[in-house]
Design a protein around this motif. Structure first.
Motif, PDB file in Angstrom:
ATOM      1  N   SER A  66      43.156  41.393  42.518  1.00 19.92           N
ATOM      2  CA  SER A  66      42.987  40.936  43.900  1.00 19.92           C
ATOM      3  C   SER A  66      44.261  40.277  44.411  1.00 19.92           C
ATOM      4  O   SER A  66      44.483  40.179  45.607  1.00 19.92           O
ATOM      5  N   ASP A  67      45.142  39.870  43.494  1.00 20.93           N
ATOM      6  CA  ASP A  67      46.450  39.360  43.915  1.00 20.93           C
ATOM      7  C   ASP A  67      47.148  40.354  44.853  1.00 20.93           C
ATOM      8  O   ASP A  67      47.706  39.979  45.873  1.00 20.93           O
ATOM      9  N   PHE A  77      43.420  28.566  45.632  1.00 26.68           N
ATOM     10  CA  PHE A  77      44.142  29.536  44.813  1.00 26.68           C
ATOM     11  C   PHE A  77      45.608  29.628  45.264  1.00 26.68           C
ATOM     12  O   PHE A  77      45.879  29.850  46.445  1.00 26.68           O
ATOM     13  N   TYR A 130      47.624  32.450  47.659  1.00 22.44           N
ATOM     14  CA  TYR A 130      47.574  32.542  49.130  1.00 22.44           C
ATOM     15  C   TYR A 130      48.882  32.007  49.703  1.00 22.44           C
ATOM     16  O   TYR A 130      49.479  32.600  50.591  1.00 22.44           O
ATOM     17  N   ALA A 170      38.125  30.663  49.109  1.00 21.80           N
ATOM     18  CA  ALA A 170      37.654  31.093  47.795  1.00 21.80           C
ATOM     19  C   ALA A 170      36.244  30.533  47.603  1.00 21.80           C
ATOM     20  O   ALA A 170      36.033  29.320  47.683  1.00 21.80           O
ATOM     21  N   TYR A 175      34.692  34.732  41.590  1.00 18.77           N
ATOM     22  CA  TYR A 175      33.729  34.207  40.599  1.00 18.77           C
ATOM     23  C   TYR A 175      32.290  34.573  40.929  1.00 18.77           C
ATOM     24  O   TYR A 175      31.362  33.947  40.418  1.00 18.77           O
ATOM     25  N   THR A 206      36.931  40.794  42.195  1.00 20.98           N
ATOM     26  CA  THR A 206      37.806  41.248  41.114  1.00 20.98           C
ATOM     27  C   THR A 206      36.958  41.462  39.865  1.00 20.98           C
ATOM     28  O   THR A 206      35.871  40.877  39.756  1.00 20.98           O
ATOM     29  N   SER A 247      38.447  40.772  37.023  1.00 17.90           N
ATOM     30  CA  SER A 247      39.226  39.992  36.047  1.00 17.90           C
ATOM     31  C   SER A 247      38.396  38.944  35.320  1.00 17.90           C
ATOM     32  O   SER A 247      38.603  38.682  34.145  1.00 17.90           O
ATOM     33  N   LYS A 248      37.475  38.299  36.017  1.00 16.24           N
ATOM     34  CA  LYS A 248      36.801  37.155  35.445  1.00 16.24           C
ATOM     35  C   LYS A 248      35.567  37.522  34.617  1.00 16.24           C
ATOM     36  O   LYS A 248      34.936  36.662  34.038  1.00 16.24           O
ATOM     37  N   ARG A 295      43.601  44.884  35.723  1.00 17.53           N
ATOM     38  CA  ARG A 295      44.173  44.672  37.055  1.00 17.53           C
ATOM     39  C   ARG A 295      43.441  45.541  38.076  1.00 17.53           C
ATOM     40  O   ARG A 295      43.909  46.606  38.482  1.00 17.53           O
TER      41      ARG A 295
HETATM   42  C1  LIG Z   1      41.647  34.677  39.381  1.00 23.43           C
HETATM   43  C2  LIG Z   1      41.582  34.654  40.838  1.00 23.43           C
HETATM   44  C3  LIG Z   1      42.078  35.704  41.618  1.00 23.43           C
HETATM   45  C4  LIG Z   1      42.974  36.768  41.036  1.00 23.43           C
HETATM   46  O1  LIG Z   1      42.317  37.775  40.477  1.00 23.43           O
HETATM   47  P1  LIG Z   1      43.043  39.087  39.974  1.00 23.43           P
HETATM   48  O2  LIG Z   1      42.104  40.153  40.395  1.00 23.43           O
HETATM   49  O3  LIG Z   1      43.160  38.931  38.506  1.00 23.43           O
HETATM   50  O4  LIG Z   1      44.380  39.235  40.658  1.00 23.43           O
HETATM   51  C5  LIG Z   1      41.870  35.681  42.981  1.00 23.43           C
HETATM   52  N1  LIG Z   1      41.259  34.645  43.561  1.00 23.43           N
HETATM   53  C6  LIG Z   1      40.797  33.606  42.863  1.00 23.43           C
HETATM   54  C7  LIG Z   1      40.126  32.486  43.566  1.00 23.43           C
HETATM   55  C8  LIG Z   1      40.951  33.569  41.484  1.00 23.43           C
HETATM   56  O5  LIG Z   1      40.538  32.507  40.788  1.00 23.43           O
END
Ligand SMILES: *Cc1c(COP(=O)(O)O)cnc(C)c1O
Length: 360
Positions: A93-94, A118, A121, A163, A195, A218, A220-221, A228
């Motif tokens: 999401s970056d 975060f 931003y 966020a 999240y 995302t 990722s978590k 990615r």
């Molecule tokens: C971890 C995180 C992201 C980044 O997620 P990626 O998909 O790994 O780039 C984006 N926003 C928040 C609030 C996060 O904690």
């Protein structure tokens, strides 16, 4: 006299870029890694075998599907994206934060977010020459509705990031306040639901209701940080414009194949999320029971906490005991004395609890 490299760099690289600090990632060699909100769980052996077998068929000599259609279809189903809502994929999401900022940004345009939130931003906004305005959160880390509404009116940001839940504080903002903020925002609101699996609260169903809203997710978590893959859901008119600044092959063939495979096995990730939520409760209780430790409420897979100790010394003591966590302390700031720990496996959390108790 010839110009040195340093002089050329100073002359040519934009001042706003030179003023930035590169995103720092701490080395985790030999440590239990509880600093980056990763899932501590890997896949069952049969699943790894199935995945590796599937990868045999990936043709690395070819460019990937530029539209990543198969993955987007899976995402639509798995993330319950409403009908009529489009999905855009990013290299995390970056990258989506960067894509949206590139589409709406430029000199004279403002990006706003609560502070602290975060860090990307601000980094992305500044790197694109945009003004960044951080609006302080209330003392309990909730949204300060009055000052946010005032700031929206005064600064008219092209882009507002929220966020939901927030990182690094871990809390979920009051939903009614978020709704009023979206309704009042003159620009686009990106609701960052990184999240969501841990909070189970979403604005995805509200995309029809708010014409200035897009929702970001995302994988990722939940255990796919290495992949990615970020997801932006929104009205086709918004996403059609973002699509123009997305680099054509931003999601690699390996990522696409792996994401498709992983999302077909989503029950495995759901089960990991359940385990992490159970551990989160246990970890919170054990931490709260320690003298001088205050945990802030969390709807994520991490816990923000404050102690009366010197945060740098405590982080180092915990590190020497073999556990890596994140020191968020900034003198006189809202996070003064604060540390953040991600929820790991039970044995990892026990090691952290021992290290914390030993360092207090
Ligand atoms: C971890 C995180 C992201 C980044 O997620 P990626 O998909 O790994 O780039 C984006 N926003 C928040 C609030 C996060 O904690």
């Amino acid at each position: 006299m010839t110009e040195s490299i340093a002089e050329r760099v100073a002359r040519l690289v934009r001042p706003e870029v030179r003023a930035l600090n590169a995103y720092h990632v701490a080395s985790a060699a030999g440590l239990i890694k509880l600093d980056a909100m990763e899932s501590p769980y890997t896949w069952p052996t049969e699943m790894v075998d199935g995945w590796l077998e599937m990868l045999r068929g990936v043709e690395l000599n070819r460019y990937p599907d530029a539209a990543a259609n198969a993955v987007r279809e899976r995402v639509h189903t798995y993330m319950k994206v409403p009908k009529g809502v489009e999905v855009l994929l990013g290299n995390g999401s970056d990258e989506l934060i960067q894509i949206v900022a590139m589409a709406l940004g430029g000199p004279g345009r403002t990006v706003m977010a609560p502070a602290p939130s975060f860090v990307m931003y601000e980094i992305v906004a500044r790197s694109l020459g945009m003004e960044f305005v951080g609006v302080p959160l209330a003392a309990d880390f909730g949204l300060d509705e009055d000052s946010l509404l005032q700031a929206l009116e005064r600064r008219a940001p092209a882009l507002l990031f929220l966020a939901y839940p927030n990182n690094p504080t871990g809390n979920l903002f009051d939903r009614a306040v978020v709704e009023r903020v979206i309704a009042a925002a003159p620009g686009l609101v990106v609701l960052d639901e990184a999240y969501f699996p841990y909070a189970q609260r979403s604005f995805m169903p509200e995309l029809e209701r708010f014409p200035n809203l897009v929702v970001m997710r995302t994988v990722s978590k939940i255990g796919l940080a290495g992949l990615r893959l970020g997801v932006l859901a929104g009205h086709p008119d918004w996403l059609g414009e973002f699509e123009k600044v997305r680099l054509p092959y931003n999601i690699s063939a390996l990522t696409q194949a792996s994401a498709e495979f992983a999302l077909a096995h989503y029950a495995v990730f759901d089960e990991h999320v359940q385990r992490i939520c159970t551990e989160r409760r246990r970890l919170e209780q054990r931490m709260q029971a320690l003298d001088g430790v205050h945990c802030f409420p969390t709807a994520t897979n991490f816990i923000l906490f404050r102690t009366g100790q010197d945060p740098a010394r405590l982080t180092q003591a915990i590190r020497e005991a073999g556990v890596l966590i994140k020191n968020l302390h900034q003198p006189n700031g809202p996070l003064a004395g604060c540390l953040r720990v991600s929820v790991g496996q039970p044995t990892e959390n026990d090691a952290f609890l021992d290290a914390l108790a030993g360092g207090l």
